[in-house]
Design a protein around this motif. Structure first.
Motif, mmCIF file in Angstrom:
data_model
loop_
_atom_site.group_PDB
_atom_site.id
_atom_site.type_symbol
_atom_site.label_atom_id
_atom_site.label_comp_id
_atom_site.label_asym_id
_atom_site.label_seq_id
_atom_site.Cartn_x
_atom_site.Cartn_y
_atom_site.Cartn_z
ATOM 1 N N LYS A 135 5.955 -9.813 -1.343
ATOM 2 C CA LYS A 135 6.837 -10.205 -0.233
ATOM 3 C C LYS A 135 7.187 -11.678 -0.407
ATOM 4 O O LYS A 135 6.288 -12.516 -0.555
ATOM 5 N N LYS A 217 -5.922 -5.147 -0.555
ATOM 6 C CA LYS A 217 -4.468 -5.348 -0.487
ATOM 7 C C LYS A 217 -3.772 -4.689 -1.673
ATOM 8 O O LYS A 217 -2.749 -4.020 -1.529
ATOM 9 N N ARG A 231 1.498 0.578 3.729
ATOM 10 C CA ARG A 231 1.467 -0.892 3.645
ATOM 11 C C ARG A 231 1.470 -1.512 5.042
ATOM 12 O O ARG A 231 1.016 -2.629 5.238
HETATM 13 N N1 GLY Z 1 1.367 -9.706 4.520
HETATM 14 C C1 GLY Z 1 1.409 -8.307 4.629
HETATM 15 C C2 GLY Z 1 1.994 -7.641 3.434
HETATM 16 O O1 GLY Z 1 2.046 -8.222 2.372
HETATM 17 O O2 GLY Z 1 2.410 -6.515 3.539
#
Ligand code: GLY
Length: 353
Positions: A135, A217, A231
């Motif tokens: 992102k 993540k 996500r």
């Molecule tokens: N900061 C949350 C994401 O990268 O989806």
């Protein structure tokens, strides 16, 4: 590579200078561009300087701070890249906190329709969240990350010695995203984070905890890079958190992102209890852990009109439907849950200050 841990393009290294030399070996020095913020230029550049003799004109230093996460600074970066002769075969290396890796990633992704970039996060927040997952973007019209693209970095290097110069406030801001990782996906991680001592911390254990958050993540982003489904789990605490953060920015007294997310998690834990039956014991454990570290939420959280106003404009929501990621239990999340205005008002008004 001098790797402590790695998954695909993300690695934790104990010798950043030599890893950078290795990964950039396919590029001529004139093709390498470095983007810093003032703090990382002062504190981090000396630790990796001379990895390659990059020309001084290829080094750009941007203004730090969330208030400078703006399209004007992107223009400054495009201008610097253009003047120094960057082209599509160049490589941009972003060295800084989440603001810098988001902004530098966006500038690189849009310059000449996209130049490869490497992120070197220098804060906990950027290590466990902002720098990985692709992102990129900037704030616009007061809204967080309103303009941006998703584009994966060529590599992300985590180098723990950069964290040694951070103050407790900055460490805590990143720690909120670590707590979030435990809450959405791993109860054992949450239990370890609850008792971890950030004062004079043990760097090896901190590295293990950070790496576990990166694994969580990466697993989520690999399964859903464009954020169509799971996500969104990473957004726990962020619907109300972004409203708090946006209002704090508007009022000229910006609250660090992680603090806003931490307070958002308190309110969204209460919402999880009302909508998903998260137990009262879990809600109180979350509230106590967070208020012990971050203090009580700011009074603005109780201003229902202002908070709801920001939430309706958040890009996660549409047509006045406000969408949350909530917890069924600690370590287990559910995405795409809509809460009605009355339900949201109830939790905002009941947050203890
Ligand atoms: N900061 C949350 C994401 O990268 O989806």
């Amino acid at each position: 590579m001098n790797t402590v841990y790695s998954i695909n393009e993300v690695s934790m290294t104990f010798d950043l200078r030599s890893d950078l030399r290795e990964i950039t070996s396919e590029y001529d020095e004139k093709k390498i561009f470095l983007i810093f913020e003032a703090n990382t230029w002062t504190h981090c550049w000396p630790l990796i300087k001379d990895f390659r003799p990059v020309p001084e004109s290829n080094i750009l230093i941007l203004e730090p701070g969330e208030e400078n996460k703006s399209i004007q600074q992107v223009i400054a970066a495009w201008d610097g890249l253009g003047k120094a002769g960057a082209d599509r075969s160049s490589l941009v290396i972003n060295i800084g906190g989440g603001m810098l890796t988001d902004l530098g990633g966006f500038a690189a992704s849009t310059f000449k329709r996209g130049v490869a970039f490497i992120n070197i996060p220098t804060t906990v927040l950027a290590m466990v969240d902002a720098s990985t997952g692709g992102k990129t973007g900037v704030n616009f019209r007061g809204l967080k990350n309103e303009i941006g693209v998703i584009r994966q970095p060529k590599h992300v290097f985590l180098y723990l010695p950069f964290l040694r110069t951070l103050d407790r406030h900055n460490l805590l801001s990143g720690y909120a995203e670590m707590l979030k990782a435990g809450l959405i996906a791993d109860q054992e991680l949450w239990n370890r984070l609850k008792i971890f001592n950030l004062d004079g911390y043990d760097e090896k254990e901190f590295g293990r905890l950070i790496w576990r958050c990166v694994e969580i993540k990466k697993e989520i982003v690999t399964a859903d890079p464009e954020e169509h489904g799971i996500r969104k789990a990473l957004n726990f605490g962020h619907t109300i958190g972004h409203a708090i953060e946006s209002e704090s920015l508007r009022s000229g007294d910006p609250l660090a992102h992680g603090y806003a997310v931490a307070y958002g998690m308190i309110a969204e834990a209460a919402l999880s209890s009302n909508l998903l039956g998260l137990t009262a014991g879990a809600v109180s454990e979350i509230c106590q852990t967070i208020t012990h570290l971050y203090g009580n939420p700011p009074a603005i959280i109780k201003d229902q009109e202002i908070m709801l106003g920001w939430m309706k404009f958040d890009k996660k929501n549409r047509d006045n439907h406000i969408i949350f990621t909530l917890l069924e239990e600690i370590g287990k999340n559910r995405v795409n849950l809509e809460a009605g205005e009355e339900e949201i008002r109830k939790v905002l008004v009941n947050v203890s200050l």
